[in-house]
Design an enzyme around this catalytic site. Structure first.
Site, short mmCIF file in Angstrom:
data_model
loop_
_atom_site.label_atom_id
_atom_site.label_comp_id
_atom_site.label_asym_id
_atom_site.label_seq_id
_atom_site.Cartn_x
_atom_site.Cartn_y
_atom_site.Cartn_z
N ASP A 177 91.57 19.38 98.16
CA ASP A 177 90.77 19.48 99.37
C ASP A 177 90.44 18.09 99.93
OD1 ASP A 177 88.62 20.61 101.22
OD2 ASP A 177 89.20 22.40 100.11
N HIS A 251 84.16 19.58 103.22
CA HIS A 251 84.80 20.85 102.89
C HIS A 251 85.06 20.99 101.39
CE1 HIS A 251 88.25 23.74 102.94
NE2 HIS A 251 87.58 24.28 103.92
N SER A 435 88.80 29.81 103.80
CA SER A 435 88.63 28.81 102.74
C SER A 435 87.61 29.28 101.72
CB SER A 435 88.12 27.49 103.33
OG SER A 435 89.12 26.81 104.00
#
Ligand SMILES: [Ca+2]
Ligand SMILES: [Ca+2]
Ligand SMILES: [Ca+2]
Length: 595
Positions: A177, A251, A435
């Protein structure tokens, strides 16, 4: 998809973990020191007293008898039948006797004692006094907001799973990520749960490090320096695919928090797995990253060699890919996926994409042998505003959905940061997207592997599908959203008795198991045979002339993704796709509230 920040003002200073190990809890559930016995003469008295025609004097007499302790004579006879000393504990409200054995016994052994007692002709009924545990509700201060970890209709029922296992430190989940905020309070993991990891974001096409944003290419520090795109950078090389300014998403930290934030530590949120190790692998920089970096990271996470990178000393069993971009699965991606599954990895979990369209048009979701996950909302319905669906979806999981400040709590709460560009202070944020859904499945798989570390990729896939919960309404079907909503409790239970691997070995999800008790679906996932690399290596197949523009489908701002003009197409974190205007609005409000 969308996110809102919540200053974590109510968190206490970090406290020592009060997490119980999984095994003692299992032992408690599997053993007892007590039995329940009912005698025939007492049953007869009860039924007589229960007759409406009987005199009230009889009922009084029966009630008196029901409260009498067991006589010494009867205790001796019962102990003789059991061939062990049984001590009376008390009468139950229903008139049965609770008796205690000399020591704690496994349930199967206690059942043997029950069979002996039943040989006594004076005994009407006998049973093991089983232990029931309260559903484990963690102490994390924001746990009440985590609907996604509770049961039906929308959650994964992690609470029930935690009564069986809270995960194992033998498991490694790689999070590929934007990197990690290692110092977040709820990631401060004892015993090095948060592994060193690696940064695979390489230099820009011109040799600079604007995308990497940490001053270098690949390096040993996967810290997330922020993935903001400023107004002056937006739309210009190397950020042609990001025409509008973006704030840092944090994220990777949000995803890692869903999987494995410290649980039951009286801080912030609870992760799904409180013991697994997390391997942070940075593959996305500003405006995404290259598939060549992602593919190398997949191999590295699996313990396979990558040139000029030290080998990963802690190969992962699970790889989470909450990222994607338009186009077919490239042969480089498929090759890396196949190699990883033939090495240490048992599951590669990929987000279905946030285009409110077809999951078959998003890579790596459309690669073979990945577990593709779409997103459902708090009601268990398809998160139709963004969630991609299609025949390649294996299972659904909470992705959440919200449109404004009033229903922000319908997003997925996890770890974040208040920084708009560089990291500033710990925060929690509500985010919605596939996600987040994928991260839930990675967490569930890691719990399954804690119960059964020998699960093959085939078994992981089918246990996950076979234990999924039926969709509560018609917005999702088994041909569009996978087998059902991932159910941690069911998955953990079924992990100890998985379907047998198909004959012949190898990594494949076909054929479907012959029988899957309780399976709420028919297999629909088309699974290709492993991709064979062309001689001399393959060039990454560009997604052709398709130049996709992706947005959340509800009019929010967003990043667009375009493959044209790039030597290799870019991959974006899937929560980074839309609603940034709303996100900024929330952030301002949250900041105002907390300041
Ligand atoms: Ca770097
Ligand atoms: Ca770095
Ligand atoms: Ca926590």
């Amino acid at each position: 998809l969308a996110f809102a920040l919540l200053a974590d003002a109510s968190v206490a200073d970090s406290l020592p973990l009060r997490v119980g190990a999984a095994k003692p809890r299992l032992t408690v559930l599997n053993s007892t020191d007590r039995l329940i016995v009912r005698f025939k003469d007492e049953v007869e008295t009860d039924s007589k007293a229960g007759n409406s025609a009987s005199a009230s004097a009889d009922r009084v007499k029966a009630a008196t008898l029901r409260s009498q302790p067991m006589s010494g004579e009867r205790q001796s006879a019962l102990s003789a039948a059991a061939r062990m000393h049984l001590a009376p504990v008390r009468r139950t409200g229903g008139g049965a006797h609770v008796v205690r054995m000399p020591q704690n016994m496994l349930l199967e052994d206690a059942e043997t004692i029950i069979e002996r007692i039943k040989q006594d002709p004076s005994v009407a009924h006998a049973e093991v006094d089983r232990r029931r545990l309260p559903l484990l509700v963690p102490s994390d201060t924001q746990y009440a907001q985590q609907w996604n970890l509770k049961g039906a209709p929308g959650g994964i029922d992690a609470e029930s799973a935690w009564n069986v296992t809270q995960g194992s430190g033998n498991t490694v989940v790689a999070v590929l990520d934007t990197g990690i905020l290692r110092n977040h309070r709820d990631l401060a993991m004892p015993g090095s749960r948060l592994l060193p990891g690696y940064d695979f974001v390489s230099a820009d096409p011109g040799g600079g490090f604007a995308t990497a944003n940490d001053g270098n290419g690949r390096d040993a520090d996967p810290a997330d320096p922020g993935d903001f795109v400023s107004a002056t950078e937006a739309g210009k090389a190397p950020f042609a695919a990001c025409p509008t300014p973006l704030e840092s998403s944090w994220h990777g930290t949000h995803i890692a928090g869903i999987i494995a934030a410290n649980g039951n530590n009286a801080v912030g949120t609870a992760g799904i797995n409180w013991n697994t190790r997390i391997l942070p692998v940075r593959v996305l920089g500003k405006c995404g990253g290259y598939t060549s970096d992602t593919s190398d990271a997949i191999r590295w996470a699996a313990g396979l060699p990558v040139p000029n990178v030290p080998n990963n000393p802690t190969p992962a069993q699970v790889i989470n890919l909450s990222l994607g971009g338009p186009g077919a699965c490239t042969s480089e991606e498929q090759s890396a996926i196949n190699a990883a599954l033939n090495a240490s990895v048992r599951a590669i979990v990929a987000a279905a994409g946030n285009d409110a369209g077809a999951s078959t048009n998003v890579s790596p979701a459309n690669c073979s042998l990945v577990i593709t996950v779409t997103g459902t909302d708090r009601n268990g319905s398809r998160a139709a505003a963004y969630a991609n669906i299609g025949a390649n979806v294996a299972v659904a999981a909470p992705g959440g959905f919200f449109t404004n400040a009033m229903d922000v709590g319908n997003g997925i709460l996890s770890l974040s940061n208040t920084g708009v560009t560089v990291p500033v202070a710990d925060a929690l944020a509500y985010v919605a997207g596939t996600s987040e859904a994928a991260a839930h499945v990675s967490g569930v798989v890691s719990l399954m592997l804690a119960i059964n570390p020998n699960l093959s990729p085939y078994q992981v896939y089918w246990v996950l599908r076979g234990s999924a919960r039926r969709f509560p309404d018609a917005t999702c079907t088994t041909s569009t959203c996978g087998a059902g909503i991932a159910d941690a409790a069911g998955a953990v239970q079924r992990a100890s008795a998985p379907p047998p691997n198909p004959a012949g070995g190898g990594v494949a999800f076909t054929p479907a198991p012959a029988s899957q008790p309780g399976t709420p679906m028919t297999p629909t996932t088309p699974v290709a045979t492993p991709v064979t690399m062309p001689p001399g290596g393959a060039t990454a197949a560009a997604p052709g002339s398709t130049s996709g523009t992706t947005s959340g489908g509800d009019g929010g701002g967003g990043c667009t993704m375009s493959a044209s003009g790039e030597p290799e197409w870019m991959t974006l974190a899937l929560a980074c796709l839309a609603l940034f205007r709303i996100a900024r609005q929330y952030r301002r409000r949250a900041t105002a509230r907390s300041s």
